[in-house]
Scaffold this motif. Structure first.
Motif, short mmCIF file in Angstrom:
data_model
loop_
_atom_site.label_atom_id
_atom_site.label_comp_id
_atom_site.label_asym_id
_atom_site.label_seq_id
_atom_site.Cartn_x
_atom_site.Cartn_y
_atom_site.Cartn_z
N VAL A 10 0.85 -1.20 0.00
CA VAL A 10 0.00 0.00 0.00
C VAL A 10 0.88 1.25 0.00
N ASN A 11 0.76 2.03 -1.07
CA ASN A 11 1.53 3.26 -1.22
C ASN A 11 3.04 2.99 -1.26
N GLY A 12 3.41 1.75 -1.59
CA GLY A 12 4.83 1.38 -1.58
C GLY A 12 5.51 1.62 -2.91
N ARG A 13 6.82 1.80 -2.84
CA ARG A 13 7.63 1.99 -4.03
C ARG A 13 8.08 0.65 -4.60
N ILE A 14 8.34 0.64 -5.91
CA ILE A 14 8.84 -0.55 -6.60
C ILE A 14 10.11 -0.17 -7.34
N LEU A 15 11.13 -0.98 -7.20
CA LEU A 15 12.37 -0.76 -7.95
C LEU A 15 12.58 -1.97 -8.85
N THR A 16 12.76 -1.74 -10.14
CA THR A 16 13.03 -2.81 -11.09
C THR A 16 14.49 -2.70 -11.54
#
Length: 243
Positions: free
Chosen positions: A150-156
């Motif tokens: 929830v409202n979290g960041r994603i790094l690819t």
């Protein structure tokens, strides 16, 4: 001389991943370029051919072989020269065809260089891109998990970056693609959970998940066995820190 290139994302091996727009583009194509990966990897070409047959595509199919990379060159230069060589193979295979199409594994816009290669042969406004299902979408769907908190960041990122830089500072969810070296094995002790998948969307699909410290070796062994069995393996994984 190639004038127009149509790139159709075909997902991760499941015919259902192809969009209606992608189907129409392939059915309307006159020449389709199909890569051969080399010994033990002909089934990648066969998947593409089976998809074309299923759609009743009447286009001419022209095969090309991937050139080898010069491993003695610095990484970025090695990739640039490789792309130049692939563009040359495309032109040779196309022959007199001016308009060509390619079936791109996953999505042409996500960690894929097909657009960069196409730009070596034609103008950017002559490249048509039809998106497909990415390996990340297929992975989270297969595990029935959300990509983000929830409202979290994603790094690819790539396996190469994980190996060189370690766990990204401040990261919560990291998705890794293009990792043939199981770089996650070096990230034990960070309180991570891993969701891993190979051959996503295909009958051969393999899934595993759990605390990284407990399952890293098991996943590595599974990947080695899958590569020995099939001659190739495409996999991806999601890592997440415990809250």
């Amino acid at each position: 001389m190639i004038e127009t290139v149509t790139l159709v994302g075909i997902g991760t091996g499941n015919p259902g991943h192809l969009t209606l727009d992608g189907q129409a583009a392939l059915q309307g194509a006159s020449t389709i370029l199909v890569p051969r990966k080399g010994a033990g990897k002909d089934d990648l070409a066969e998947i593409r051919l089976a998809l074309l047959d299923r759609l009743g595509v009447a286009a001419r199919v022209a095969f090309f072989d991937y050139p080898a990379r010069d491993e003695n060159l610095p990484y970025l230069e090695r990739v640039e020269r490789w792309h130049d060589a692939i563009a040359g193979r495309w032109a040779e295979a196309a022959g007199e065809a001016r308009d060509v199409a390619l079936l791109v594994w996953g999505d042409p816009g996500f960690y894929d260089s097909t657009m960069r290669i196409a730009a070596r042969l034609t103008q950017p406004d002559r490249i048509r891109v039809l998106p497909g299902i990415t390996a990340v979408q297929a992975l989270t769907a297969a595990h029935a998990i959300p990509l983000n908190t929830v409202n979290g960041r994603i790094l690819t990122t790539t396996g190469r970056r994980l190996r060189e830089d370690g766990w990204p500072e401040g990261a919560e969810t990291v998705v890794t693609v293009l990792d043939g070296d199981c770089s996650f094995t070096a990230l034990r002790g960070h309180g991570l959970t891993i969701w891993w998948g190979a051959f996503l969307g295909m009958p051969e699909q393999i899934l595993d998940y759990g605390p990284l410290d407990e399952v890293a070796d098991r996943i590595s062994a599974t990947r080695v066995a899958a590569r020995e069995k099939h001659g190739w393996v495409m996999d991806t994984y999601l890592l997440r820190k415990a809250p």
